[in-house]
Design a protein around this motif. Structure first.
Motif, mmCIF file in Angstrom:
data_model
loop_
_atom_site.group_PDB
_atom_site.id
_atom_site.type_symbol
_atom_site.label_atom_id
_atom_site.label_comp_id
_atom_site.label_asym_id
_atom_site.label_seq_id
_atom_site.Cartn_x
_atom_site.Cartn_y
_atom_site.Cartn_z
ATOM 1 N N VAL A 35 0.793 -0.955 -0.440
ATOM 2 C CA VAL A 35 0.222 0.059 0.411
ATOM 3 C C VAL A 35 0.620 1.636 0.035
ATOM 4 O O VAL A 35 2.115 1.381 0.605
ATOM 5 C CB VAL A 35 -1.304 0.278 1.203
ATOM 6 C CG1 VAL A 35 -1.778 1.172 0.640
ATOM 7 C CG2 VAL A 35 -1.931 -0.819 1.273
ATOM 8 N N SER B 190 -0.918 4.736 -0.252
ATOM 9 C CA SER B 190 -1.583 5.320 0.807
ATOM 10 C C SER B 190 -3.107 5.105 -0.084
ATOM 11 O O SER B 190 -2.946 3.836 -0.570
ATOM 12 C CB SER B 190 -1.570 6.763 0.290
ATOM 13 O OG SER B 190 -2.061 6.711 -1.455
ATOM 14 N N ARG B 191 -4.264 6.378 1.147
ATOM 15 C CA ARG B 191 -5.559 5.922 0.744
ATOM 16 C C ARG B 191 -6.263 7.086 0.835
ATOM 17 O O ARG B 191 -5.337 8.092 1.497
ATOM 18 C CB ARG B 191 -6.269 4.941 2.514
ATOM 19 C CG ARG B 191 -5.510 3.875 2.721
ATOM 20 C CD ARG B 191 -6.450 2.954 3.775
ATOM 21 N NE ARG B 191 -5.537 1.818 3.869
ATOM 22 C CZ ARG B 191 -5.038 0.408 4.296
ATOM 23 N NH1 ARG B 191 -3.892 1.621 4.652
ATOM 24 N NH2 ARG B 191 -5.104 -0.842 4.204
ATOM 25 N N TYR B 192 -6.946 6.884 0.282
ATOM 26 C CA TYR B 192 -7.501 8.228 -0.064
ATOM 27 C C TYR B 192 -9.673 8.244 -0.519
ATOM 28 O O TYR B 192 -9.835 6.803 -0.620
ATOM 29 C CB TYR B 192 -7.458 8.937 -1.553
ATOM 30 C CG TYR B 192 -7.657 8.274 -3.090
ATOM 31 C CD1 TYR B 192 -8.439 9.067 -3.127
ATOM 32 C CD2 TYR B 192 -6.897 7.018 -3.114
ATOM 33 C CE1 TYR B 192 -8.920 8.032 -4.779
ATOM 34 C CE2 TYR B 192 -6.721 7.067 -4.426
ATOM 35 C CZ TYR B 192 -8.543 7.150 -5.245
ATOM 36 O OH TYR B 192 -8.397 6.153 -6.265
ATOM 37 N N GLU C 267 -13.105 4.328 0.663
ATOM 38 C CA GLU C 267 -12.333 4.498 0.916
ATOM 39 C C GLU C 267 -11.017 3.797 0.109
ATOM 40 O O GLU C 267 -10.669 2.482 0.790
ATOM 41 C CB GLU C 267 -11.765 4.170 2.470
ATOM 42 C CG GLU C 267 -10.070 4.690 3.123
ATOM 43 C CD GLU C 267 -9.702 4.200 4.187
ATOM 44 O OE1 GLU C 267 -9.074 3.994 4.288
ATOM 45 O OE2 GLU C 267 -11.389 4.332 5.063
ATOM 46 N N VAL C 268 -10.560 3.420 -0.630
ATOM 47 C CA VAL C 268 -9.684 3.210 -1.735
ATOM 48 C C VAL C 268 -8.121 3.032 -1.267
ATOM 49 O O VAL C 268 -7.766 3.917 -0.645
ATOM 50 C CB VAL C 268 -9.899 3.254 -3.118
ATOM 51 C CG1 VAL C 268 -11.224 3.349 -3.155
ATOM 52 C CG2 VAL C 268 -9.709 5.109 -3.738
ATOM 53 N N ARG C 269 -7.148 2.149 -1.449
ATOM 54 C CA ARG C 269 -5.895 2.014 -1.810
ATOM 55 C C ARG C 269 -5.563 2.554 -2.933
ATOM 56 O O ARG C 269 -5.906 2.494 -3.905
ATOM 57 C CB ARG C 269 -5.470 0.604 -1.408
ATOM 58 C CG ARG C 269 -6.288 0.423 0.193
ATOM 59 C CD ARG C 269 -5.274 -1.254 0.313
ATOM 60 N NE ARG C 269 -6.395 -2.166 -0.626
ATOM 61 C CZ ARG C 269 -5.972 -3.244 -0.842
ATOM 62 N NH1 ARG C 269 -5.271 -3.621 0.389
ATOM 63 N NH2 ARG C 269 -6.087 -4.133 -1.525
ATOM 64 N N ARG C 270 -4.003 3.464 -3.007
ATOM 65 C CA ARG C 270 -2.893 3.050 -3.492
ATOM 66 C C ARG C 270 -2.169 2.043 -3.703
ATOM 67 O O ARG C 270 -1.618 1.937 -2.511
ATOM 68 C CB ARG C 270 -2.876 4.985 -4.340
ATOM 69 C CG ARG C 270 -2.038 4.765 -5.237
ATOM 70 C CD ARG C 270 -1.546 6.691 -5.655
ATOM 71 N NE ARG C 270 -2.770 6.587 -6.046
ATOM 72 C CZ ARG C 270 -3.149 6.869 -7.459
ATOM 73 N NH1 ARG C 270 -1.973 5.923 -7.591
ATOM 74 N NH2 ARG C 270 -4.477 7.389 -7.395
ATOM 75 N N ALA D 238 -4.436 3.096 -8.265
ATOM 76 C CA ALA D 238 -5.266 3.009 -7.350
ATOM 77 C C ALA D 238 -6.204 1.471 -7.658
ATOM 78 O O ALA D 238 -6.763 0.541 -8.740
ATOM 79 C CB ALA D 238 -5.971 4.146 -8.157
ATOM 80 N N GLU D 239 -6.382 0.411 -6.576
ATOM 81 C CA GLU D 239 -7.461 -0.397 -6.890
ATOM 82 C C GLU D 239 -9.228 0.413 -6.781
ATOM 83 O O GLU D 239 -9.124 1.553 -7.220
ATOM 84 C CB GLU D 239 -7.361 -0.903 -5.794
ATOM 85 C CG GLU D 239 -8.346 -0.330 -4.326
ATOM 86 C CD GLU D 239 -8.378 -0.829 -3.155
ATOM 87 O OE1 GLU D 239 -7.973 -2.528 -2.618
ATOM 88 O OE2 GLU D 239 -8.424 -0.936 -2.352
#
Length: 301
Positions: free
Chosen positions: A13, A15-17, A36-39, A53-54
């Motif tokens: 991971v 980051s998250r946004y 809230e998805v992960r990069r 991004a997922e």
């Protein structure tokens, strides 16, 4: 999660946004989905992408702020109703979009793959003045297939050779299209649609009527004598005191009218009101001076 470029699996991971998506309205209220998805890092060897991004299957698409269901709704409204109509329908469904946004989403859609139709429609259309184009339509689905400028038999024949399988071709009476179909698909049956059949029939009938225009007056029967006016029949058939009184006054007033005397003098001579004398003097016959309710009473009796 797989990298969209190289397909390498990654779980590291970055980051998250938060990501906000619009969805189809529920109960007449707009719906917003916050995710809230992960990069993630891409660890693939030789891959130029460092992070990605997922995506959630069935819910998110890259660079898309709408859910797949809502995006499909917007596209369907654009296909069926285009700009203004699609925008009005979407506003009713609580999806506020302008007509330009609907048209933009419509232009982003991928065109369906061209499949050779069994029944092909060929027709021309005017671009401007004497410049024409050719339109090919799938007669089964009624969807356009090809469009090009000009009415060229060789161009149509080349298209038919490149797309074998056409069994029936529906065309107008153009000799150019007939030659192109004969050269490109000699086994195809050439037919005409209802519009061109009616168009050709109406033109032929118009030409025949114009050629024999001089013969038409001979077939018209002579006009029959006009029947007496139905309004005068009650007055001619009825002889009532009101009718006799109106006839006497009409004859008396018109007897004085040729003497050059004024209406006031005639009224004093006959002992009548000046307005009554003026009414009888202006009338063409005594029937015009009979009250309408007198005629109604004649009908009733």
């Amino acid at each position: 999660m797989e990298c969209p470029d190289c397909g390498h699996e990654s779980a590291r991971v970055h980051s998250r946004y938060l990501r906000t998506l619009s969805d189809v309205a529920a109960g007449g209220r707009p719906v917003l989905i916050t995710l809230e998805v992960r990069r993630l890092f891409c660890d693939g060897v030789g891959c130029g992408r460092r992070t990605f991004a997922e995506q959630v299957d069935g819910l998110t698409v890259r660079y898309q702020r709408r859910s797949p269901l809502l995006q499909h709704l917007v596209e369907v409204a654009g296909v069926l109703l285009a700009g203004r109509g699609g925008a009005r329908l979407l506003n009713i469904l609580k999806v506020p979009l302008s007509r330009t946004s609907v048209l933009f989403q419509l232009m982003r859609m991928r065109l369906p793959s061209i499949t050779t139709p069994r029944v092909l429609g060929v027709d021309d259309f005017a671009l401007y003045a004497d410049v024409y184009g050719t339109l090919l339509v799938d007669a089964g689905t009624r969807l356009p297939i090809e469009l090009w400028a000009g009415r060229d038999a060789e161009q149509l024949a080349a298209w038919l050779r490149a797309h074998p399988g056409v069994e029936v071709v529906c065309r107008d009476g153009s000799l150019v299209y007939r030659q192109g179909i004969t050269d490109g698909a000699p086994d195809a049956v050439q037919v005409s649609d209802r519009f061109h059949l009616w168009q050709g029939l109406s033109k032929r009938v118009s030409d025949i009527a114009a050629a024999h225009r001089g013969c038409l007056p001979e077939t018209v029967p002579a006009p029959e004598p006009a029947a007496p006016s139905p309004e005068l029949e009650p007055f001619a058939a009825a002889d009532t005191p009101a009718h006799r009184h109106a006839r006497r006054l009409f004859e008396a007033v018109h007897a004085f009218s040729g003497s050059g005397r004024s209406l006031s003098a005639i009224a004093r001579e006959l002992g009548l009101n000046r307005r009554t004398v003026a009414k009888y003097a202006r009338a063409a016959s005594w029937h015009d001076c009979v009250r309408t309710h007198s005629a109604a009473s004649v009908h009733e009796t």
